[in-house]
Design an enzyme around this catalytic site. Sequence first.
Site, short mmCIF file in Angstrom:
data_model
loop_
_atom_site.label_atom_id
_atom_site.label_comp_id
_atom_site.label_asym_id
_atom_site.label_seq_id
_atom_site.Cartn_x
_atom_site.Cartn_y
_atom_site.Cartn_z
N LYS A 182 0.79 -1.27 0.09
CA LYS A 182 -0.08 0.14 0.14
C LYS A 182 0.81 1.13 -0.11
CE LYS A 182 -4.59 -1.57 1.30
NZ LYS A 182 -4.44 -2.86 1.69
N GLU A 231 -9.33 7.36 3.24
CA GLU A 231 -10.46 6.39 4.09
C GLU A 231 -9.57 4.92 4.37
OE1 GLU A 231 -9.73 6.32 0.75
OE2 GLU A 231 -9.66 4.08 0.57
N SER A 236 1.69 -9.68 -0.86
CA SER A 236 1.21 -8.32 -0.68
C SER A 236 1.67 -7.80 0.47
CB SER A 236 -0.31 -8.19 -1.07
OG SER A 236 -1.00 -9.19 -0.14
C1 LIG Z 1 -4.98 -4.08 1.46
C2 LIG Z 1 -4.62 -5.10 1.33
C3 LIG Z 1 -4.87 -6.21 0.31
C4 LIG Z 1 -5.98 -5.90 -0.61
O1 LIG Z 1 -6.01 -4.56 -1.43
P1 LIG Z 1 -5.71 -4.90 -3.16
O2 LIG Z 1 -6.05 -3.40 -3.49
O3 LIG Z 1 -6.48 -5.81 -3.63
O4 LIG Z 1 -4.21 -4.90 -3.09
C5 LIG Z 1 -4.26 -7.15 0.18
N1 LIG Z 1 -3.11 -7.37 0.98
C6 LIG Z 1 -2.43 -6.71 1.84
C7 LIG Z 1 -1.34 -7.18 2.50
C8 LIG Z 1 -3.31 -5.51 2.01
O5 LIG Z 1 -3.10 -4.84 3.32
#
Ligand SMILES: *Cc1c(COP(=O)(O)O)cnc(C)c1O
Length: 410
Positions: free
Chosen positions: A101, A123, A390
């Site tokens: 993010k 948000e 992610s």
């Molecule tokens: C917020 C988040 C997501 C989901 O958001 P996307 O916009 O679909 O990437 C996925 N993995 C993590 C670690 C997150 O913090």
Amino acid sequence: MSEFEPSSTTQKHPWPDAQGRYGAFGGRYVPETLMHALDELERAYAGVRDDAEFQATLRDLQQHYVGRPTPLYFAQRMTAQLGGAKIYFKREDLAHTGAHKINNALGQCLLAKRMGKRRVIAETGAGQHGVATATACALLGLECDVYMGTEDMERQKLNVFRMRLLGTRVIGVDSGSKTLKDAINEALRDWVANVQSTHYCLGTVHGPHPFPMICRDFQSVIGREARRQILEREGRLPDTLIACVGGGSNAIGLFYEFLGDAGVRMIGVEAGGTQIVPGMHAARFAGGAIGMLQGAMSYVLQDENGQIGATHSVSAGLDYASVGPEHAYFFQSGRVTYTHASDQEALDAFQLCARLEGIIPALESSHAVAHAAKIVPGMPKDQIVIVNMSGRGDKDVQQAAKFILPDEEL
Ligand SMILES: *Cc1c(COP(=O)(O)O)cnc(C)c1O
């Protein structure tokens, strides 16, 4: 085109069009009062997109502050255990603040500064985007207000404190269901009233144009790095990319640079929850229909009357009723395949990854790992899969413990 030439994605993938549409999806379904702000943002972004100085500043911060490039790691023990294709993790969990993010938050806050804004609003649901935005604002000396449902504030106390520590004001939203969609409404209201001083930093590839495009561009650094790294490492492109899909930003971030590579299969994994029955999951492509939410046309979980459906996932970051419009376009065109993993499958993958690799993935990312664990054993050993890690799972340890060690008090 040789595999070793840079990807030609940007020529082959002209979306969005001038109306901010991805085929039939996307666009700008907002009140007239928001049009001016969106137009201004679109113009400002067009001015920095190919601006050498802006891009150099961003690259410098990505390298020295965020810690990019993040590693592309060969998961040797998991590969051996599953007995099929080679598994690589793109390690966004090692980026500053522990997830992808920050790529978007930093890019947008830098853009806000360039636009002469002194204040940023955002948000947040689980608090991850709020923390990333609060971090970027502290770094760049911007004032920051984050809207968060009071129900979410109660569930995510640690992230509320993190944001406050970073100098951000967290504004509780007590209306509606007191969760993410109510926080989005309040943030939009604030933006309309204060657009002269304020940038709205939206956290995923959703919302009215140009937000899905801006967020995609800032996240596409993930795939640019991964493509270069796998070519260096293996001398060829991967066979399959796998990423979890909440709003869809980490998935598009990984996929985008590979779109022009016809041999690369892409799989997005949504939250299957407990089962694909209304209210028990957040798999928009499995249980949703075309509809409008958050200012864009996309796939939405809704009832027969178009009322937004309730959702459930063990992972807060995937628990949302709609998905970014570019994913709706890829779903319809067939370029990306969408599937889902259940809560239980994600929790199993969470533990498998911890034990075999010494990496505790975020519960969101665990959905991508779970799907890899399903398909990799059936793939030949000379094939290559890249899973987008992610984020890291530190934030989820307590939540996971409730399921894994139900009798222990943490
Ligand atoms: C917020 C988040 C997501 C989901 O958001 P996307 O916009 O679909 O990437 C996925 N993995 C993590 C670690 C997150 O913090």
